[in-house]
Design an enzyme around this catalytic site. Structure first.
Site, short mmCIF file in Angstrom:
data_model
loop_
_atom_site.label_atom_id
_atom_site.label_comp_id
_atom_site.label_asym_id
_atom_site.label_seq_id
_atom_site.Cartn_x
_atom_site.Cartn_y
_atom_site.Cartn_z
N TYR A 1 0.80 -1.24 0.00
CA TYR A 1 0.00 0.00 0.00
C TYR A 1 0.82 1.28 0.00
O TYR A 1 0.25 2.37 -0.03
CB TYR A 1 -0.94 -0.02 1.21
CG TYR A 1 -1.93 -1.17 1.18
CD1 TYR A 1 -2.89 -1.24 0.18
CD2 TYR A 1 -1.88 -2.18 2.12
CE1 TYR A 1 -3.79 -2.30 0.13
CE2 TYR A 1 -2.77 -3.25 2.09
CZ TYR A 1 -3.72 -3.30 1.10
OH TYR A 1 -4.61 -4.35 1.04
N HIS B 1 -8.75 1.47 -6.08
CA HIS B 1 -7.99 0.61 -5.18
C HIS B 1 -6.52 1.00 -5.28
O HIS B 1 -6.01 1.20 -6.40
CB HIS B 1 -8.15 -0.88 -5.54
CG HIS B 1 -9.56 -1.36 -5.35
ND1 HIS B 1 -10.09 -1.58 -4.10
CD2 HIS B 1 -10.53 -1.60 -6.25
CE1 HIS B 1 -11.35 -1.96 -4.24
NE2 HIS B 1 -11.65 -1.99 -5.52
O1 CA2 Z 1 -5.95 -1.81 -2.71
C1 CA2 Z 1 -6.88 -1.28 -2.10
O2 CA2 Z 1 -7.06 -0.08 -2.03
C2 CA2 Z 1 -7.85 -2.18 -1.31
O3 CA2 Z 1 -9.15 -1.61 -1.42
C3 CA2 Z 1 -7.38 -2.17 0.12
C4 CA2 Z 1 -8.18 -3.11 1.01
C5 CA2 Z 1 -8.27 -4.49 0.41
O4 CA2 Z 1 -9.12 -5.32 1.21
C6 CA2 Z 1 -8.77 -4.46 -1.01
O5 CA2 Z 1 -8.78 -5.78 -1.52
C7 CA2 Z 1 -7.91 -3.58 -1.86
C8 CA2 Z 1 -7.57 -3.25 2.39
C9 CA2 Z 1 -7.25 -1.98 3.03
C10 CA2 Z 1 -6.27 -2.30 4.11
O6 CA2 Z 1 -5.47 -1.20 4.23
C11 CA2 Z 1 -4.33 -1.35 4.92
C12 CA2 Z 1 -3.44 -0.34 4.78
C13 CA2 Z 1 -2.25 -0.42 5.43
C14 CA2 Z 1 -1.96 -1.50 6.23
C15 CA2 Z 1 -2.88 -2.51 6.37
C16 CA2 Z 1 -4.07 -2.43 5.72
#
Ligand code: CA2
Length: 156
Positions: free
Chosen positions: A24, A102
């Site tokens: 991310y 995303h």
């Molecule tokens: O890629 C993306 O933006 C997602 O929407 C992020 C979601 C995931 O479930 C989707 O499949 C794709 C998860 C967000 C979690 O965000 C975090 C950020 C930093 C550390 C841990 C989790």
């Protein structure tokens, strides 16, 4: 013309920049929201940025966007993208032009991330551009709603 766009972020996106940087990146949610506000202002738009870890609250934000006659929605529903018929239905019901974002490339990840209910209610989807996807989404949304870029120095 309505000038407010809602930028909605779902569960766990408050953790951006604090964990899993290989997936991310290092930017925080505050960085995302600042990027959205600056980008929106380039089109004379105002970005109203919200984040929630609760599905129903995200539904409420979509209803609020409708009540406030928002011009558009940028939504990253996080994990709810892949599970939430309620968010799909809310987006479909309000008929506000919506772009799904995303941060990661969901198609290069686990197969359970390959389907998105919210994408079906959006006119466009972006993934894999990191947080720049939000800037690109606002550019595309502005084009869709006919908001023109305004000259530097002329911004509200
Ligand atoms: O890629 C993306 O933006 C997602 O929407 C992020 C979601 C995931 O479930 C989707 O499949 C794709 C998860 C967000 C979690 O965000 C975090 C950020 C930093 C550390 C841990 C989790």
């Amino acid at each position: 013309m309505a000038r407010t766009i809602y930028v909605l972020n779902g569960p766990n996106l408050n953790l951006l920049g604090t964990r899993e940087p290989e997936t991310y990146g290092h930017a925080t949610l505050a960085d995302v929201e600042e990027l959205c506000k600056v980008t929106a202002s380039q089109f004379g738009l105002e970005a109203d940025c919200r984040q929630s870890n609760r599905e129903g609250e995200l539904v409420d934000f979509i209803h609020e966007a409708h009540a406030r006659k928002a011009a558009g929605i940028v939504i990253n529903a996080g994990g709810y993208s892949h599970t939430s018929i309620a968010l799909h239905d809310a987006l479909a019901a309000v008929k506000i032009p919506a772009v799904e974002v995303h941060v990661s490339n969901i198609y290069a990840r686990e197969s359970f991330r390959h389907h998105s209910f919210t994408a079906k209610a959006a006119f466009a989807t972006l993934c894999g551009f990191g947080i720049d996807g939000y800037r690109l989404a606002i550019n595309g949304l502005a084009a869709k709603i006919g908001a023109r870029e305004i000259a530097a120095g002329a911004k509200a």
